[in-house]
Motif scaffolding. Structure first.
Motif, PDB file in Angstrom:
ATOM      1  N   VAL A  55       0.842  -1.198   0.000  1.00 22.53           N
ATOM      2  CA  VAL A  55       0.000   0.000   0.000  1.00 22.53           C
ATOM      3  C   VAL A  55       0.874   1.244   0.000  1.00 22.53           C
ATOM      4  CG1 VAL A  55      -1.958  -1.055   1.231  1.00 22.53           C
ATOM      5  CG2 VAL A  55      -0.185   0.113   2.529  1.00 22.53           C
ATOM      6  N   ASP A  56       0.295   2.328  -0.480  1.00 20.72           N
ATOM      7  CA  ASP A  56       0.931   3.638  -0.379  1.00 20.72           C
ATOM      8  C   ASP A  56       0.318   4.309   0.849  1.00 20.72           C
ATOM      9  OD1 ASP A  56       1.329   6.446  -0.513  1.00 20.72           O
ATOM     10  OD2 ASP A  56       1.696   6.315  -2.655  1.00 20.72           O
ATOM     11  N   VAL A  57       1.114   4.451   1.884  1.00 20.47           N
ATOM     12  CA  VAL A  57       0.603   4.960   3.156  1.00 20.47           C
ATOM     13  C   VAL A  57       0.085   6.394   3.022  1.00 20.47           C
ATOM     14  CG1 VAL A  57       1.169   5.379   5.577  1.00 20.47           C
ATOM     15  CG2 VAL A  57       2.077   3.365   4.430  1.00 20.47           C
ATOM     16  N   ASP A  58       0.737   7.202   2.205  1.00 18.51           N
ATOM     17  CA  ASP A  58       0.266   8.576   2.011  1.00 18.51           C
ATOM     18  C   ASP A  58      -1.128   8.582   1.378  1.00 18.51           C
ATOM     19  OD1 ASP A  58       2.572   9.787   3.083  1.00 18.51           O
ATOM     20  OD2 ASP A  58       3.616   9.575   1.170  1.00 18.51           O
ATOM     21  N   THR A  59      -1.370   7.645   0.493  1.00 19.62           N
ATOM     22  CA  THR A  59      -2.708   7.513  -0.105  1.00 19.62           C
ATOM     23  C   THR A  59      -3.722   7.118   0.957  1.00 19.62           C
ATOM     24  OG1 THR A  59      -1.786   6.955  -2.269  1.00 19.62           O
ATOM     25  CG2 THR A  59      -4.073   6.304  -1.864  1.00 19.62           C
ATOM     26  N   LEU A  60      -3.345   6.205   1.850  1.00 19.37           N
ATOM     27  CA  LEU A  60      -4.262   5.805   2.925  1.00 19.37           C
ATOM     28  C   LEU A  60      -4.677   7.013   3.761  1.00 19.37           C
ATOM     29  CD1 LEU A  60      -2.712   2.479   4.305  1.00 19.37           C
ATOM     30  CD2 LEU A  60      -4.539   2.771   2.612  1.00 19.37           C
ATOM     31  N   VAL A  61      -3.716   7.870   4.053  1.00 16.96           N
ATOM     32  CA  VAL A  61      -4.011   9.077   4.841  1.00 16.96           C
ATOM     33  C   VAL A  61      -4.954   9.992   4.059  1.00 16.96           C
ATOM     34  CG1 VAL A  61      -3.028  11.152   5.896  1.00 16.96           C
ATOM     35  CG2 VAL A  61      -1.864   8.936   6.153  1.00 16.96           C
ATOM     36  N   ALA A  62      -4.639  10.235   2.797  1.00 12.60           N
ATOM     37  CA  ALA A  62      -5.465  11.135   1.976  1.00 12.60           C
ATOM     38  C   ALA A  62      -6.886  10.606   1.803  1.00 12.60           C
ATOM     39  CB  ALA A  62      -4.813  11.338   0.609  1.00 12.60           C
ATOM     40  N   GLU A  63      -7.020   9.298   1.700  1.00 13.77           N
ATOM     41  CA  GLU A  63      -8.332   8.713   1.445  1.00 13.77           C
ATOM     42  C   GLU A  63      -9.266   8.776   2.644  1.00 13.77           C
ATOM     43  OE1 GLU A  63      -9.767   7.786  -1.446  1.00 13.77           O
ATOM     44  OE2 GLU A  63      -7.954   8.593  -2.359  1.00 13.77           O
ATOM     45  N   ILE A  64      -8.738   9.032   3.818  1.00 13.23           N
ATOM     46  CA  ILE A  64      -9.619   9.200   4.984  1.00 13.23           C
ATOM     47  C   ILE A  64     -10.583  10.349   4.690  1.00 13.23           C
ATOM     48  CG2 ILE A  64      -9.763   9.812   7.430  1.00 13.23           C
ATOM     49  CD1 ILE A  64      -6.972   8.453   7.757  1.00 13.23           C
ATOM     50  N   GLY A  65     -10.053  11.514   4.410  1.00 11.91           N
ATOM     51  CA  GLY A  65     -10.890  12.672   4.105  1.00 11.91           C
ATOM     52  C   GLY A  65     -11.628  12.548   2.791  1.00 11.91           C
ATOM     53  N   ASN A  66     -10.965  11.970   1.783  1.00 15.52           N
ATOM     54  CA  ASN A  66     -11.599  11.819   0.469  1.00 15.52           C
ATOM     55  C   ASN A  66     -12.852  10.958   0.524  1.00 15.52           C
ATOM     56  OD1 ASN A  66      -9.550  13.358  -0.653  1.00 15.52           O
ATOM     57  ND2 ASN A  66      -8.430  11.613  -1.480  1.00 15.52           N
ATOM     58  N   ASN A  67     -12.920  10.065   1.503  1.00 13.13           N
ATOM     59  CA  ASN A  67     -14.081   9.195   1.654  1.00 13.13           C
ATOM     60  C   ASN A  67     -15.088   9.732   2.669  1.00 13.13           C
ATOM     61  OD1 ASN A  67     -13.884   6.356   0.183  1.00 13.13           O
ATOM     62  ND2 ASN A  67     -11.815   7.091   0.612  1.00 13.13           N
ATOM     63  N   GLY A  68     -14.837  10.922   3.174  1.00 13.25           N
ATOM     64  CA  GLY A  68     -15.747  11.517   4.143  1.00 13.25           C
ATOM     65  C   GLY A  68     -15.591  10.951   5.543  1.00 13.25           C
ATOM     66  N   PHE A  69     -14.472  10.242   5.784  1.00  8.94           N
ATOM     67  CA  PHE A  69     -14.213   9.673   7.100  1.00  8.94           C
ATOM     68  C   PHE A  69     -13.478  10.697   7.957  1.00  8.94           C
ATOM     69  CE2 PHE A  69     -13.807   5.241   4.903  1.00  8.94           C
ATOM     70  CZ  PHE A  69     -15.170   5.223   4.659  1.00  8.94           C
ATOM     71  N   MET A  70     -13.351  10.382   9.223  1.00  7.90           N
ATOM     72  CA  MET A  70     -12.683  11.272  10.172  1.00  7.90           C
ATOM     73  C   MET A  70     -11.466  10.570  10.759  1.00  7.90           C
ATOM     74  SD  MET A  70     -16.184  12.637  11.927  1.00  7.90           S
ATOM     75  CE  MET A  70     -15.410  13.841  12.956  1.00  7.90           C
ATOM     76  N   GLU A  71     -10.437  11.339  11.036  1.00 11.30           N
ATOM     77  CA  GLU A  71      -9.237  10.804  11.672  1.00 11.30           C
ATOM     78  C   GLU A  71      -9.464  10.694  13.174  1.00 11.30           C
ATOM     79  OE1 GLU A  71      -5.945  13.352  10.734  1.00 11.30           O
ATOM     80  OE2 GLU A  71      -6.259  13.129   8.580  1.00 11.30           O
ATOM     81  N   LEU A  72      -8.962   9.597  13.758  1.00 11.84           N
ATOM     82  CA  LEU A  72      -9.023   9.419  15.206  1.00 11.84           C
ATOM     83  C   LEU A  72      -7.598   9.241  15.716  1.00 11.84           C
ATOM     84  CD1 LEU A  72     -10.757   9.128  17.756  1.00 11.84           C
ATOM     85  CD2 LEU A  72     -10.833   6.662  17.297  1.00 11.84           C
ATOM     86  N   ALA A  73      -7.103  10.267  16.391  1.00 15.09           N
ATOM     87  CA  ALA A  73      -5.752  10.216  16.961  1.00 15.09           C
ATOM     88  C   ALA A  73      -5.755   9.344  18.213  1.00 15.09           C
ATOM     89  CB  ALA A  73      -5.287  11.630  17.312  1.00 15.09           C
ATOM     90  N   ILE A  74      -4.602   8.812  18.529  1.00 13.89           N
ATOM     91  CA  ILE A  74      -4.444   8.054  19.771  1.00 13.89           C
ATOM     92  C   ILE A  74      -4.155   9.054  20.889  1.00 13.89           C
ATOM     93  CG2 ILE A  74      -3.075   6.335  21.002  1.00 13.89           C
ATOM     94  CD1 ILE A  74      -2.418   5.120  18.239  1.00 13.89           C
ATOM     95  N   THR A  75      -4.969   9.017  21.913  1.00 16.51           N
ATOM     96  CA  THR A  75      -4.802   9.923  23.051  1.00 16.51           C
ATOM     97  C   THR A  75      -4.226   9.157  24.246  1.00 16.51           C
ATOM     98  OG1 THR A  75      -6.984   9.488  23.994  1.00 16.51           O
ATOM     99  CG2 THR A  75      -6.851  11.221  22.294  1.00 16.51           C
ATOM    100  N   PRO A  76      -3.739   9.874  25.255  1.00 12.82           N
ATOM    101  CA  PRO A  76      -3.289   9.197  26.474  1.00 12.82           C
ATOM    102  C   PRO A  76      -4.405   8.350  27.103  1.00 12.82           C
ATOM    103  CG  PRO A  76      -2.425  11.422  26.442  1.00 12.82           C
ATOM    104  CD  PRO A  76      -3.397  11.317  25.289  1.00 12.82           C
TER     105      PRO A  76
END
Length: 125
Positions: A55-76
């Protein structure tokens, strides 16, 4: 419904894979919010780096927003929640994803039946 996608579910979605059932696709389409965790990107980056995933990891990141999804960061809070998980599954990526789903709370879509033992929030599709 607010959902968090397991890494393989996200990859199947992007590939329009037949491994992702019609039921699974329907749940993603009908969800009010769909999240992809930074843990999934981390997992894909590691597996791509050792040749286990193409996979192209940069594409995976871009496709989150392109698909209308939201990013979930890891918190403490997510990281600390891992300690309270029963020892059902040892994969560290699955464990942090579960901790995120339980902490938020979010319905967790996966194809890994073992994970269903953690919570009613886990939905095996």
């Amino acid at each position: 419904m607010r959902i968090l996608l397991d890494t393989h579910i996200y990859l199947w979605w992007l590939q329009d894979s037949p491994k992702l059932s019609k039921t699974g696709k329907g749940k993603i389409i009908s969800a009010s919010e769909v999240y992809v965790s930074s843990a999934s990107i981390w997992e894909a980056a590691i597996k791509a780096g050792i040749g286990k995933l193409d996979v192209d990891v940069d594409t995976l990141v871009a496709e989150i927003g392109n698909n209308g999804f939201m990013e979930l960061a890891i918190t403490p809070k997510h990281a600390a929640r891992v300690k309270r998980l029963p020892d059902i599954h040892r994969d560290p990526f699955d464990r942090i994803l579960l901790a995120q789903a339980l902490s938020e709370p979010l319905q967790f879509l996966t194809a890994d039946g073992i994970l269903a033992g953690y919570s009613d929030l886990v939905e095996v599709i």
